[in-house]
Write a protein that holds these residues in place. Structure first.
Motif, short mmCIF file in Angstrom:
data_model
loop_
_atom_site.label_atom_id
_atom_site.label_comp_id
_atom_site.label_asym_id
_atom_site.label_seq_id
_atom_site.Cartn_x
_atom_site.Cartn_y
_atom_site.Cartn_z
N GLY A 168 -7.68 48.73 -1.10
CA GLY A 168 -6.81 49.49 -2.00
C GLY A 168 -5.89 50.43 -1.25
O GLY A 168 -4.66 50.36 -1.39
N ASN A 216 -13.98 45.86 -4.86
CA ASN A 216 -12.82 45.40 -5.64
C ASN A 216 -12.10 44.21 -4.99
O ASN A 216 -11.03 43.78 -5.46
CB ASN A 216 -11.83 46.55 -5.87
CG ASN A 216 -11.42 47.20 -4.56
OD1 ASN A 216 -11.58 46.63 -3.48
ND2 ASN A 216 -10.89 48.41 -4.66
N ASP A 229 -15.55 47.58 -0.19
CA ASP A 229 -15.84 46.23 0.29
C ASP A 229 -15.21 45.98 1.65
O ASP A 229 -15.80 45.32 2.51
CB ASP A 229 -15.37 45.18 -0.72
CG ASP A 229 -13.99 45.48 -1.26
OD1 ASP A 229 -13.70 46.65 -1.58
OD2 ASP A 229 -13.18 44.54 -1.34
MG LIG Z 1 -11.82 47.54 -1.65
#
Ligand SMILES: [Mg+2]
Ligand SMILES: Cc1ncc(C[n+]2csc(CCOP(=O)(O)OP(=O)(O)O)c2C)c(N)n1
Ligand SMILES: Cc1ncc(C[n+]2csc(CCOP(=O)(O)OP(=O)(O)O)c2C)c(N)n1
Ligand code: SF4
Ligand code: SF4
Ligand SMILES: [Mg+2]
Lengths: 344, 610, 610, 344
Positions: free
Chosen positions: A136, A132, A104
């Motif tokens: 991350g 998500n 994303d």
């Molecule tokens: Mg992400």
């Protein structure tokens, strides 16, 4: 059930032939589920791994192509700019299936421009956003798909409205838009198969929880929230050829079929309300509604099986360009003489 | 009005005549369609066998601002810009006074007589041109009248200088791709104007042109078109590009020629793809993808685009992707002067990318060489599996030059070390994408679609071992970087070598790159006349070969000539050769205009105290 | 198992003891929470007054891969990395065998006894740790058990080395910002483990720690936090940033400290703004906008981000926009090794931008200096109206160092030549945004909101005259560029000067930048012991000042030490000083790890043939 | 009518005080009309030029800020990346009005990402896209807003579907979306006034014909096509304060009012059908319909006067940051002592 390790598909490959290296992602990461379903879908579709080429940007999600289809070529490119790289490479052999994995942040933050322009060109490729809501790999900052009001460790509260990948794709005239959830492997698998059969850019926005930084049960991108709020548009089944339909499976009237470019079908079994994925207008309305009611709307949101692709416009040879022998790439000496003449 | 004619009369005719050796500047406003007229004059002189060059000095604007076209005719074949004008053709009231400053005393001014003149023209010879009257007389269709005004000065100037009208007609035909009707309607105006001049103007000035032996083996072309054609004959298969002055016409030439030259004879389908990207971040991304996938891949841009390509070029260097990047330079920093020429991107291009990144750069100096490097660039980049930057500039790329006709490539296409199924099957040793099997630092590569079980690998911009697997191991990292550097060092002797022009007993060296060549060659002759013998080395590639060091060492002093502020070539040479070299004196200069011989002559003379 | 204990026994105790002088590496997997434990040990040693440094060697990954934390204690105050380990604390089965390679003979291995050992440990001393049993005994809540395993080795190691448990407790309190409950629950496990060790392990090895005089005036901090604090005390007003390792914690430290330190006392509102951009193209764009508008503006990133900032940085240079860019370097080319350290961006940063672009670069070598340059950077950039790049690296930015406490700025904020309404009214001469009134090349600037009738101007990246008006005039272009260059040349003597460490009668010079300082200082001492006297110059800014040339000339040979492949600092020095300098020998080296003194010592010794 | 040259507005400025340098754009270029209306709007709104700051990217359109508001500060930035520069500068004085001028290439091609992220942050600024479907300054290549099938000299035919600036803005949650036409100066002027009064990002997509490269009467971005196909949603009038409404002008029922953040009003006079510009849903539908029927839909497409802006989130002082005296920017020595203490 028979032994999965030794079973082979119609081209004589075992599931293991579709695996990649051991994942180094966090145990429980949604991205791992997606990798697993890519493996299964390709195995069940009997796609030769050599006929797939993988691309990704930068992020945990973008690392994952190392963890599936180890026999396929691939390129882990730059943050947010995988689409351009995939597009350039695709011309080398337009017969191959192009698979792009992004996150994303990779797609909606730094990559929004290239994502939208890829869609505009409708390059035949499967484009998966492993969504998500956070970055991350850089340890949990908000991405552009994070919901307004989301509060995260060390990040405070996100004040901005999220970018909706599916809406962006639709308004950008994408020919295939689907949303799924790492918590619903079966639906994801069928959507992947449909995507691989679609001729055009297939956008899959897959909610894929980050267990390390954004999995609080009350947040939009968590497993629990997904399980509780998922609202599938339909039961979806991919059928390789019409002959393969076992009619009993569906009672008349309850199903809707979409025939894809390669002759395969997507069979959609009606749930609560009727839904026609070829009506872009309805698609937008459903997304709007879902947002209001905070549903996680999943399924095949929109498809136009016949939209022209970039290849149609460029009038390319079907023969793989990267196998074309050198002598065929250089025009004759006579032609150069003519050119010299014309420049007196 | 009269009074000015008077003034010309007063001066009376100058003594003697000057034949085939002067500079004429045509002053117009852009968007007025003067380009055709100017090129017609240029071409006509060329067809008369007279060495000629034309330089278009234009604004970053579409319509209505001053623009200048300087034509230099030189029986001695000097094609460099000169800073003064012997003849001015003035169609633009806005710049009348300013432009006169550049006119030599005894020079000539042709001007449209609807410009009301206030300026004093004592020491120049003036020919008013009744442009509007002649257009009326020729009764040209309304919508073409403004445009046709330009054909009036073509006719009058031709008449007064002695340009053969038949040749002008021929040039018009070339100009309009042999469409006779258009050519003729233009020629009608030219002829009318020429006849008016014949009957109404008395030749007062000294400038004449005379036919010379035909310039066999020469053509008229610009560097961008030549580069595009070179790429086509080099077997280019993919181009991702984004419009930017002065590079645009390179990709547009591909669009123009490729469909004619590169359709598959059997299928009639294209065996190439050209994509106008959304920006340069994307055009370089596409180009890297295509290069990785095994296509002869290229992009073209200028400074701002190169800046945006920095990260992807670093990836291409490290993942060892062959591709060709044409940088048609304009003047920076920043957006700078988009329509002026310079050589200010050398340092950035050489080091383009973060971390330890270096690129092969090849630098043509003539339109003909643009063609040659156009195809060679692909062989080099695929041989070394690394990007090759072709460094051109606006002067070379956009101006129409007389140049040697294009030579067909003298060797077959070389795709470098690529392995397909059979090659892999019979490969001499264990294959890994980044394994140095031959000890030359150049690994073997496979490309997508290769169905051999061992063929596939996952490319990346992160640390990787010989097989392309992710690695953070310190030794593996260092070994990989050392191999890439070895590859780079090996390239030195295999890139285009410097071209050296010597003079008897020269102790002084002149060093330059690219489009400063004509000015430097002219300066060499004229310095010699002043008693300064020089040798001239034109460097054609980075990293440099041993000849470069030898040249530098073998001269007491070397002057480095370049169109930028910081002396960028000099910087690169010093870092390479600091310990060993004799003084390198920078003659860097930048104001957006092409180099003149005069600048070099004066700069060297001063420093040499002569 | 036994057999290994045996082996340790066999060896029997080594002779003598080694106090406060060894390196201990703790091997764990990332995401297991060992950071707290490691920092606690580090801090405890610091609190005992022992000079100590800690280096975290971690993967580009979130959970489950090997990670190493090396603690060096050095009574002599040497803080550089050493390549070997005297003591290994092994919690990670995956790397047990590999890690042993780095262990010196006679060294020590603590290991979690649930790792079943197959390796031969003959010449090391082994202490198994019953981690799981002790955790059970301590009955820690389920969810904390894995994490608490780390506190077990804290306890056992403390006991065996002689680290005072009270100090450990104090460190835990600092660690948990004085939250006693958490600190105590952690300490409980530490204590339990320590007592178990006391009762069950026999000390066989030679390594001990002993309290030293307190390290007054020192603190423990990392460079990114220090840089952020420096910026806050330098009056930063805007930061546009995008996450990237290893720069992220700099902006996150701003987010953490600014709200506490920079609320307006009267209104309670923020007098700063921090924006997480969508990428680096945007973060630099925001930073340029804010700098132009008169804010103290900054951004932070690493190599890939710097590459993306190339075009905007060129604009900032040419439009003369003050801003501060922190480049916390990681290893390139390309994505490279995102979690390893290097100095490979020097060349790109210095020349960042197409055309003739150059930037001021300042280079801190210590955490304390990160703070100092954090505020000074703003004064410099506003004084010269140009971007300032602060070049840090991962080792400096992300590791916790003992460092001199931060000194409050010794001079008031200097906003440079800014004119508001009254200043303009009373301005000494005609004002133009780009007019050089003082002859130092630095013009006066106005910023938006200034309501004086003459104040407004339209900034641009295109050619412009003294008043900012668009211009393509060749002379105006050249004069403007020359003025900017003058400004840049004037900066040389006003930037942070080099720091020089001399030794009696040294003929050899060592030259370096940034975080290689600790290794170089140590190498100096040890080379002297081998009979090689050296002087060491640490350059702190580009462009360089006259002291740099003097140093180079005053040594027979100079060795240039840097963490990159191409010897980038050496390249820049040669281009500056080629004609005048004595040999510059490159000691460039890059594998992603911090510099060691040993490498320098060996390299120099070899070259000096000793 | 009285003499325009000597007339002054309520702050005592003449129209001339709002002018800039002589335009160097092509005679007849739509961009010149837009410049003229910016001048008029600001003059009639009595905005002090010193309280406006101008930004632009690169292109003919982006050159135009030189040709109006010569007494305002401005910055001609980089191609496609004006939004980030404007955003950074805006914090220096949040009381000033920010005006951004861009082109369709500058916004929809290279600049799409920054454009969408600007909207997402809802920075208070007027963002004008001078939309001609081509790259004017580089001589007439297709931009991303060129209609499918458009044929241009030396460019062949454009195969791609256009990017619709208004749709992109809406789907990106823009708080003010309008479309106008350089051929309708009056509407443009009123929309400009509304935009200047709106607190948030005001997107104006103005069809602005390129007479040199894309003005054939049958093409979407030409004057003639615009004149023939313009379909205004309403008659729009900007009213500085409620008191200023002369009721006679409007018959009850036929008008709709929107009150803006600064108390001014937009009065919308109903034409064929009712239209409510506060209904995003209807807005999307109208655009969809217009596209089908090839109308040039103009007017105030959507507005949310109360959406939060970036300033709200950052809790900034109202006082201009760039006037804050140096001493107030540096915390006290004591605070640093405490920090040193905390790092033992
Ligand atoms: Mg992400
Ligand atoms: C040009 C550039 N800027 C920043 C980074 C640092 N970076 C690495 S991954 C990442 C974000 C990844 O987020 P997302 O795409 O959502 O992937 P996830 O890790 O969440 O799966 C960033 C900012 C980079 N690698 N390159
Ligand atoms: C990075 C970069 N790439 C390319 C260019 C060249 N360029 C200048 S203007 C322009 C397009 C402008 O088109 P548009 O925004 O539609 O403005 P218009 O001229 O049509 O008003 C381009 C590609 C540039 N200046 N910078
Ligand atoms: S950090 Fe989040 S996204 Fe990355 S691997 Fe772990 S769970 Fe997955
Ligand atoms: S080229 Fe087109 S856009 Fe540019 S100024 Fe001329 S008409 Fe306007
Ligand atoms: Mg345009």
């Amino acid at each position: 059930m028979s032994d999965r390790r030794t079973d082979t598909n119609t081209i004589g490959l075992t599931r293991t032939d579709y695996r990649g290296k051991r994942s180094t992602l966090c145990p429980g990461c949604g991205h791992n589920t997606i990798s697993a379903q890519i493996i299964t879908a390709c195995y069940e579709m009997n796609i030769d791994p050599h006929e797939i080429v993988k691309f990704s940007g930068i992020g945990c999600s973008s690392k994952s192509p190392t963890y599936f289809l180890g026999q396929s070529f691939g390129f882990n490119g730059l943050h947010g700019r995988m689409p351009s790289m995939a597009l350039g490479a695709a011309f080398a052999n337009t017969g191959m299936k192009v698979l792009g994995i992004s996150g994303d942040g990779d797609t909606a933050s730094i990559g929004l421009g290239q994502f939208k322009h890829l869609i505009r060109r409708n390059l035949p490729m499967v484009y998966i956003v492993e969504n998500n809501g956070v970055y991350g790999l850089t340890k949990g900052q908000f991405s552009a798909t994070a919901e307004k009001g989301l509060a995260l460790k060390r990040q405070g509260e996100n004040p901005f409205l999220p970018i909706d990948i599916a809406k962006e794709a639709l308004i950008g005239n994408a020919s295939f838009v689907a949303r799924s959830f790492a918590g619903d492997p079966k639906q994801l698998r069928e959507l992947l198969k449909a995507a691989f059969s679609h001729r055009g850019t297939s956008v899959l926005d897959v909610i894929s929880p980050c267990v390390s930084f954004n999995n609080r049960e009350d947040t939009l991108h968590s497993y629990q929230w997904g399980r509780q709020h998922q609202a599938p548009l339909h039961d979806i089944a991919y059928v390789p050829t019409r002959r393969a339909i076992i009619l009993e499976e569906f009672n008349e009237g309850e199903i809707k079929e979409v025939t894809l470019h390669d002759g395969s079908l997507v069979v959609l079994k009606k749930l609560e309300h009727d839904y026609d994925p070829t009506d872009k207008w309805q698609a937008l309305r459903m997304l709007e509604e879902a947002e209001k009611n905070r549903w996680l709307l999943t399924g095949l949101i929109y498809i136009d099986p016949n939209q022209h692709t970039l290849y149609d416009y460029l009038d390319l040879t079907d023969e793989p360009l990267n196998r074309m022998s050198a002598d065929r790439l250089r025009p004759s000496p006579e032609t150069l003489q003519q050119i010299n003449q014309s420049m007196l | 009005m009269e009074q000015d004619i008077e003034s010309a009369h007063k001066n009376g005719p100058l003594q003697g005549t000057i034949v085939n050796d002067f500079c004429m500047t045509i002053c117009t406003v852009n968007g007025s369609g003067s380009a055709t007229a100017n090129t017609t004059l240029l071409r006509s002189l060329f067809h008369m066998g007279i060495p000629v060059s034309g330089k278009n000095i234009f604004p970053s604007n579409i319509k209505g601002l001053p623009t200048w076209f300087s034509i230099r005719v030189s029986k001695d074949g000097y094609l460099a810009r000169v800073a003064h004008d012997d003849i001015i053709v003035q169609m633009n009231p806005m710049t009348f006074e300013e432009d006169l400053k550049y006119n030599v005393s005894g020079g000539v001014v042709f001007y449209a007589d609807h410009i009301n003149m206030t300026v004093d023209l004592d020491d120049v010879i003036v020919y008013p041109m009744p442009v509007k009257d002649l257009i009326k007389e020729a009764d040209v269709p309304r919508n073409l009248q403004d445009y046709m005004q330009n054909m009036v000065y073509v006719g009058i100037v031709s008449q007064m200088l002695g340009i053969d009208l038949e040749v002008v007609h021929k040039s018009l035909l070339t100009q309009f791709e042999q469409k006779t009707s258009i050519a003729d309607s233009n020629f009608a105006v030219v002829k009318l104007a020429a006849e008016w001049a014949r009957d109404n103007l008395i030749k007062k000035d000294v400038y004449h042109v005379e036919t010379m032996p035909p310039l066999d083996g020469y053509i008229m072309a610009d560097g961008n078109m030549a580069g595009a054609l070179g790429a086509i004959y080099g077997g280019f298969q993919f181009c991702g590009w984004y419009p930017i002055t002065p590079a645009t016409s390179l990709a547009e030439s591909l669009n123009n020629f490729a469909p004619k030259l590169r359709k598959d004879p059997d299928t009639g389908k294209n065996n190439f793809a050209i994509v106008q990207a959304e920006d340069e971040l994307a055009s370089i991304g596409m180009t890297v993808g295509a290069g990785w996938a095994g296509l002869r891949s290229m992009t073209s841009t200028s400074g701002p685009g190169v800046s945006l390509m920095t990260e992807y070029m670093g990836l291409a260097y490290f993942a060892e992707i062959p591709l060709v990047l044409w940088n048609v330079q304009r003047v920076g920093p920043s957006t700078g002067l988009p329509t002026r020429t310079g050589q200010g991107d050398l340092l950035l291009d050489f080091y383009l990318g973060h971390g330890d990144t270096r690129h092969i750069v090849i630098i043509p100096s003539s339109v003909n060489e643009c063609f040659e490097f156009g195809w060679k660039a692909f062989d080099i980049s695929e041989q070394f599996q690394t990007p090759v930057i072709v460094l051109s500039d606006l002067d070379l790329g956009m101006n129409l030059w007389m140049t040697k006709e294009f030579q067909y490539p003298d060797k077959p296409i070389d795709r470098g070390k690529v392995l397909w199924e059979d090659d892999l099957e019979n490969f001499k040793s264990e294959w890994g994408r980044y394994r140095d099997v031959d000890g030359d630092g150049i690994p073997y590569r496979t490309v997508m679609g290769n169905s051999h079980e061992k063929a596939a690998y996952f490319a990346r911009g992160t640390g990787h071992d010989e097989f392309g697997n992710y690695s953070e191991d310190p030794d593996i990292w260092r070994q990989n970087l050392d191999r890439i550097k070895l590859k780079f060092e090996n390239a030195r002797e295999q890139l285009p070598k410097p071209v050296i022009h010597t003079q008897e007993g020269a102790k002084i060296g002149l060093i330059g790159i690219g489009s400063t060549e004509p000015a430097t060659l002219e300066a060499q002759d004229k310095l010699l006349a002043k008693g300064i013998a020089t040798d001239y080395m034109r460097i054609r590639a980075l990293p440099t070969s041993k000849e470069v060091l030898e040249f530098i060492k073998s001269h007491e002093r070397n002057y480095v000539i370049e169109l930028n502020q910081d002396g960028q070539l000099r910087q690169i040479l010093t870092t390479d050769y600091c310990e060993e070299i004799s003084p390198l004196i920078s003659l860097a200069y930048i104001d957006g205009l092409p180099m003149t011989a005069n600048y070099i002559i004066q700069a060297v003379s001063e420093k040499e105290e002569i």
